[in-house]
Scaffold this motif. Structure first.
Motif, PDB file in Angstrom:
ATOM      1  N   ARG A 136       0.848  -1.191   0.000  1.00 28.51           N
ATOM      2  CA  ARG A 136       0.000   0.000   0.000  1.00 28.51           C
ATOM      3  C   ARG A 136       0.888   1.247   0.000  1.00 28.51           C
ATOM      4  N   ARG A 137       0.498   2.234  -0.785  1.00 30.88           N
ATOM      5  CA  ARG A 137       1.239   3.488  -0.768  1.00 30.88           C
ATOM      6  C   ARG A 137       1.074   4.170   0.591  1.00 30.88           C
ATOM      7  N   VAL A 138       1.859   5.193   0.816  1.00 30.54           N
ATOM      8  CA  VAL A 138       1.837   5.883   2.108  1.00 30.54           C
ATOM      9  C   VAL A 138       0.438   6.391   2.446  1.00 30.54           C
ATOM     10  N   ARG A 139      -0.249   6.983   1.484  1.00 27.34           N
ATOM     11  CA  ARG A 139      -1.600   7.483   1.738  1.00 27.34           C
ATOM     12  C   ARG A 139      -2.510   6.373   2.268  1.00 27.34           C
ATOM     13  N   LEU A 191       2.968  11.158   0.354  1.00 28.12           N
ATOM     14  CA  LEU A 191       1.714  10.412   0.298  1.00 28.12           C
ATOM     15  C   LEU A 191       1.626   9.413  -0.852  1.00 28.12           C
ATOM     16  N   ASP A 192       2.274   9.691  -1.970  1.00 31.52           N
ATOM     17  CA  ASP A 192       2.187   8.786  -3.124  1.00 31.52           C
ATOM     18  C   ASP A 192       3.369   7.821  -3.222  1.00 31.52           C
ATOM     19  N   ARG A 193       4.236   7.826  -2.235  1.00 29.03           N
ATOM     20  CA  ARG A 193       5.400   6.945  -2.233  1.00 29.03           C
ATOM     21  C   ARG A 193       5.038   5.552  -1.718  1.00 29.03           C
ATOM     22  N   TRP A 194       5.894   4.570  -2.039  1.00 32.78           N
ATOM     23  CA  TRP A 194       5.778   3.221  -1.501  1.00 32.78           C
ATOM     24  C   TRP A 194       6.642   3.119  -0.234  1.00 32.78           C
ATOM     25  N   PRO A 195       6.229   2.319   0.746  1.00 32.84           N
ATOM     26  CA  PRO A 195       7.011   2.196   1.988  1.00 32.84           C
ATOM     27  C   PRO A 195       8.470   1.825   1.759  1.00 32.84           C
ATOM     28  N   ARG A 239       7.544   8.305  11.005  1.00 33.05           N
ATOM     29  CA  ARG A 239       6.517   9.344  10.999  1.00 33.05           C
ATOM     30  C   ARG A 239       5.209   8.841  10.393  1.00 33.05           C
ATOM     31  N   ILE A 240       5.305   8.000   9.373  1.00 34.51           N
ATOM     32  CA  ILE A 240       4.092   7.427   8.779  1.00 34.51           C
ATOM     33  C   ILE A 240       3.393   6.521   9.790  1.00 34.51           C
ATOM     34  N   ALA A 241       4.158   5.716  10.511  1.00 36.55           N
ATOM     35  CA  ALA A 241       3.566   4.826  11.511  1.00 36.55           C
ATOM     36  C   ALA A 241       2.871   5.622  12.609  1.00 36.55           C
TER      37      ALA A 241
END
Length: 201
Positions: free
Chosen positions: A91-94, A120-124, A134-136
């Protein structure tokens, strides 16, 4: 919102437990490796069942051995950021941020707070360690949690990434949206980030 914890569990033949209150802001749980800090977070989250004690958030009881109350993890409204982040690689970051989010409209607010809007449109797999942390944290906040658990959120990061993650945690702390319980073994991190410190041996 505040919560109080008084729990004991047996692991490896010995008791692991603590008694403390968590108020507004950020409470740091410090202690040496093997003292049971992560086990305590697991007990609060409902991933490890205490042998006795209680966990209460505001006026809501999540666990009480005497009363026979033990809410499952999915009903506790806990935002848990694990050491290994556990982002979904497909899943992408978003989509990672919005996983389990009851109010997607908060995405812009949380992404701005954590300075991840540009990701937001990047891959983990393309994220640095600090970006992934930060995403977590953002995913945990967007889950409508009533409190936040952070397990060694600055560990295994180089100095620059550690500083990025620390600044993000400071912004979440200062926003005072949810109480935070953070585990670390680093006294400098505890002094910088904590409103209060609880030590376990």
């Amino acid at each position: 919102m505040s919560f109080d914890v008084d729990v004991t569990a047996t692991r490896g033949g010995s008791d692991v437990g603590a008694r403390f209150a968590v108020g507004e802001g950020l409470t740091v749980l410090v202690g040496p490796s093997g003292a049971g800090k992560t086990s305590l977070l697991d007990m609060v989250a409902g991933l490890l069942r205490p042998a006795r004690g209680h966990v209460r958030v505001g006026g809501r009881t999540l666990y009480d051995s005497a009363a026979g109350i033990d809410l499952p993890p999915e009903r506790r409204r806990v935002g848990y950021v694990f050491q290994d982040m556990r982002l979904f690689p497909h899943r992408r970051v978003r989509a990672n941020l919005l996983y389990g989010a009851p109010d997607p409209a908060r995405l812009a607010e949380v992404a701005a707070m954590l300075d991840v809007t540009h990701l937001l449109d990047r891959w983990p797999r393309t994220l640095s360690g600090g970006e992934a942390r930060r995403i977590a944290i953002g995913r945990a906040l967007l889950s409508d949690a009533t409190f936040l658990l952070l397990d060694e959120p600055l560990s295994s990061l180089d100095a620059a990434r550690r500083e990025e993650a620390a600044r993000a945690i400071e912004r979440v702390r200062d926003a005072r949206t949810v109480p935070i319980l953070m585990v670390t073994h680093d006294g400098g991190e505890a002094e910088r980030l904590g409103d209060r410190v609880v030590a376990i041996a």
